[in-house]
Design a protein around this motif. Structure first.
Motif, PDB file in Angstrom:
ATOM      1  N   GLY A  60       0.791  -1.218   0.000  1.00 33.16           N
ATOM      2  CA  GLY A  60       0.000   0.000   0.000  1.00 33.16           C
ATOM      3  C   GLY A  60       0.822   1.264   0.000  1.00 33.16           C
ATOM      4  O   GLY A  60       0.317   2.340  -0.341  1.00 33.16           O
ATOM      5  N   ASP A  61       2.103   1.169   0.369  1.00 28.69           N
ATOM      6  CA  ASP A  61       2.970   2.344   0.347  1.00 28.69           C
ATOM      7  C   ASP A  61       3.463   2.609  -1.065  1.00 28.69           C
ATOM      8  O   ASP A  61       3.603   1.701  -1.887  1.00 28.69           O
ATOM      9  CB  ASP A  61       4.161   2.156   1.281  1.00 28.69           C
ATOM     10  CG  ASP A  61       3.771   2.211   2.746  1.00 28.69           C
ATOM     11  OD1 ASP A  61       2.764   2.869   3.067  1.00 28.69           O
ATOM     12  OD2 ASP A  61       4.474   1.594   3.574  1.00 28.69           O
ATOM     13  N   ARG A  98       0.529   6.736   0.568  1.00 27.35           N
ATOM     14  CA  ARG A  98      -0.181   5.460   0.572  1.00 27.35           C
ATOM     15  C   ARG A  98      -1.349   5.527  -0.401  1.00 27.35           C
ATOM     16  O   ARG A  98      -1.903   6.593  -0.659  1.00 27.35           O
ATOM     17  CB  ARG A  98      -0.696   5.126   1.973  1.00 27.35           C
ATOM     18  CG  ARG A  98       0.373   4.624   2.914  1.00 27.35           C
ATOM     19  CD  ARG A  98      -0.218   4.068   4.196  1.00 27.35           C
ATOM     20  NE  ARG A  98      -1.059   2.904   3.973  1.00 27.35           N
ATOM     21  CZ  ARG A  98      -0.601   1.652   3.821  1.00 27.35           C
ATOM     22  NH1 ARG A  98       0.713   1.428   3.857  1.00 27.35           N
ATOM     23  NH2 ARG A  98      -1.420   0.645   3.634  1.00 27.35           N
ATOM     24  N   VAL A  99      -1.697   4.363  -0.924  1.00 30.25           N
ATOM     25  CA  VAL A  99      -2.859   4.247  -1.787  1.00 30.25           C
ATOM     26  C   VAL A  99      -3.753   3.154  -1.216  1.00 30.25           C
ATOM     27  O   VAL A  99      -3.260   2.116  -0.748  1.00 30.25           O
ATOM     28  CB  VAL A  99      -2.438   3.950  -3.244  1.00 30.25           C
ATOM     29  CG1 VAL A  99      -1.764   2.599  -3.361  1.00 30.25           C
ATOM     30  CG2 VAL A  99      -3.600   4.080  -4.194  1.00 30.25           C
ATOM     31  N   ALA A 100      -5.056   3.376  -1.235  1.00 28.27           N
ATOM     32  CA  ALA A 100      -5.991   2.465  -0.564  1.00 28.27           C
ATOM     33  C   ALA A 100      -6.046   1.089  -1.212  1.00 28.27           C
ATOM     34  O   ALA A 100      -6.157   0.075  -0.523  1.00 28.27           O
ATOM     35  CB  ALA A 100      -7.381   3.091  -0.528  1.00 28.27           C
ATOM     36  N   ASP A 101      -5.970   1.036  -2.544  1.00 30.48           N
ATOM     37  CA  ASP A 101      -6.119  -0.240  -3.260  1.00 30.48           C
ATOM     38  C   ASP A 101      -5.007  -0.396  -4.289  1.00 30.48           C
ATOM     39  O   ASP A 101      -5.208  -0.143  -5.477  1.00 30.48           O
ATOM     40  CB  ASP A 101      -7.493  -0.301  -3.939  1.00 30.48           C
ATOM     41  CG  ASP A 101      -7.832  -1.699  -4.443  1.00 30.48           C
ATOM     42  OD1 ASP A 101      -6.923  -2.552  -4.502  1.00 30.48           O
ATOM     43  OD2 ASP A 101      -9.007  -1.928  -4.794  1.00 30.48           O
ATOM     44  N   GLU A 123      -4.943   9.548  -6.247  1.00 28.15           N
ATOM     45  CA  GLU A 123      -5.431   8.879  -5.039  1.00 28.15           C
ATOM     46  C   GLU A 123      -4.396   8.814  -3.926  1.00 28.15           C
ATOM     47  O   GLU A 123      -4.705   8.358  -2.821  1.00 28.15           O
ATOM     48  CB  GLU A 123      -5.882   7.450  -5.390  1.00 28.15           C
ATOM     49  CG  GLU A 123      -7.059   7.411  -6.355  1.00 28.15           C
ATOM     50  CD  GLU A 123      -7.492   5.992  -6.695  1.00 28.15           C
ATOM     51  OE1 GLU A 123      -6.857   5.041  -6.176  1.00 28.15           O
ATOM     52  OE2 GLU A 123      -8.442   5.844  -7.476  1.00 28.15           O
ATOM     53  N   ALA A 125      -2.353   9.371  -0.802  1.00 33.57           N
ATOM     54  CA  ALA A 125      -2.621  10.036   0.473  1.00 33.57           C
ATOM     55  C   ALA A 125      -1.321  10.161   1.267  1.00 33.57           C
ATOM     56  O   ALA A 125      -0.422   9.331   1.131  1.00 33.57           O
ATOM     57  CB  ALA A 125      -3.645   9.238   1.278  1.00 33.57           C
ATOM     58  N   ARG A 127       1.463   9.867   4.196  1.00 33.85           N
ATOM     59  CA  ARG A 127       1.782   8.829   5.168  1.00 33.85           C
ATOM     60  C   ARG A 127       2.585   9.441   6.294  1.00 33.85           C
ATOM     61  O   ARG A 127       3.592  10.110   6.032  1.00 33.85           O
ATOM     62  CB  ARG A 127       2.591   7.700   4.516  1.00 33.85           C
ATOM     63  CG  ARG A 127       2.593   6.415   5.325  1.00 33.85           C
ATOM     64  CD  ARG A 127       3.690   5.468   4.876  1.00 33.85           C
ATOM     65  NE  ARG A 127       4.989   5.875   5.411  1.00 33.85           N
ATOM     66  CZ  ARG A 127       6.069   5.084   5.418  1.00 33.85           C
ATOM     67  NH1 ARG A 127       6.005   3.865   4.924  1.00 33.85           N
ATOM     68  NH2 ARG A 127       7.224   5.511   5.913  1.00 33.85           N
TER      69      ARG A 127
END
Length: 237
Positions: A60-61, A98-101, A123, A125, A127
């Protein structure tokens, strides 16, 4: 960079787009790359230490890399799978997020890497930064101020300068002095692309001994002269 398979190019390496896999406890020695890219961690984890500091990442990172960065990678017991997506140098801030998916980004990249990179950046975000040890603190201090006195910094923390040099090199693969030169050189690269000031003035402002010193450092990092880079950026020589 970011746990990647690489191809050599004029002394640097290009990160091959797509998925790459690395085994448990695999180490990649310090190496440079000549293009900007995003490294999306799909599984596993590793520690990257290079020109932008030290980053521990897991699924996710996302690590964003500028052109001409160097770093080393140390994979943990899980190994890692990483998706590499080319991006533009202007899109490399923030350095980590980070990205959710991440799997959705990877599936999209199988059809359209350009669109996958666009969605990733949209997307991404922030961290939170983890607690820092002294090598991370020194790397950050040198990025903020390449003119920093290593002796004074060591004295403030109650550390021996020789121990700092050895310990820093164990983490980053280069000495603090070499790390500082990279930061000065990156300052010069930024100035070359936006300023029409004489090269000698840029060299002075960035802390180089003279224009020739700056030119050697720039060429060593990019395989190009300051004049060539300035022309490529559309600035007058």
């Amino acid at each position: 960079m970011g746990g990647l398979e690489c191809t050599s190019h004029r002394g640097t390496r290009s990160a091959d787009p797509g998925r790459t896999r690395h085994g448990p406890r695999e180490d990649l020695p310090r190496h440079p790359h000549d293009h900007a890219f995003a490294a999306v961690v799909l599984s596993g984890g590793y520690v990257e230490a290079g020109d932008t500091g030290r980053h521990a990442v897991e699924a996710g990172d996302v690590l964003l890399h500028r052109a001409w960065e160097s770093h080393l990678d140390r994979f943990d017991a899980r190994g890692a799978e990483v998706l590499v997506l080319p991006i533009a140098d202007r899109d490399t801030a923030p350095l980590i997020g980070r990205v959710a998916d991440p799997d959705a980004i990877a599936r999209l990249a199988e059809r359209d890497r350009t669109e996958a990179a666009r969605r990733l950046l949209a997307e991404l975000a922030p961290r939170p930064a983890p607690p820092a040890d002294w090598p991370d603190m020194l790397a950050r201090a040198l990025r903020d101020d390449p003119d920093l006195s290593l002796a004074l910094w060591a004295d403030r923390l109650g550390l021996h300068p020789g121990s700092i040099s050895r310990g820093f090199r164990q983490v980053f693969g280069v000495t603090p002095v070499a790390f500082r030169l990279v930061q000065r050189t990156r300052q010069a690269l930024g100035a070359l692309q936006i300023s029409a000031a004489p090269l000698s003035a840029i060299a002075y402002d960035c802390g180089f001994a003279d224009q020739a010193h700056m030119s050697r450092a720039v060429r060593g990092l990019t395989n190009a002269t300051p004049t060539a880079l300035r022309r490529a950026a559309g600035m007058a020589s």
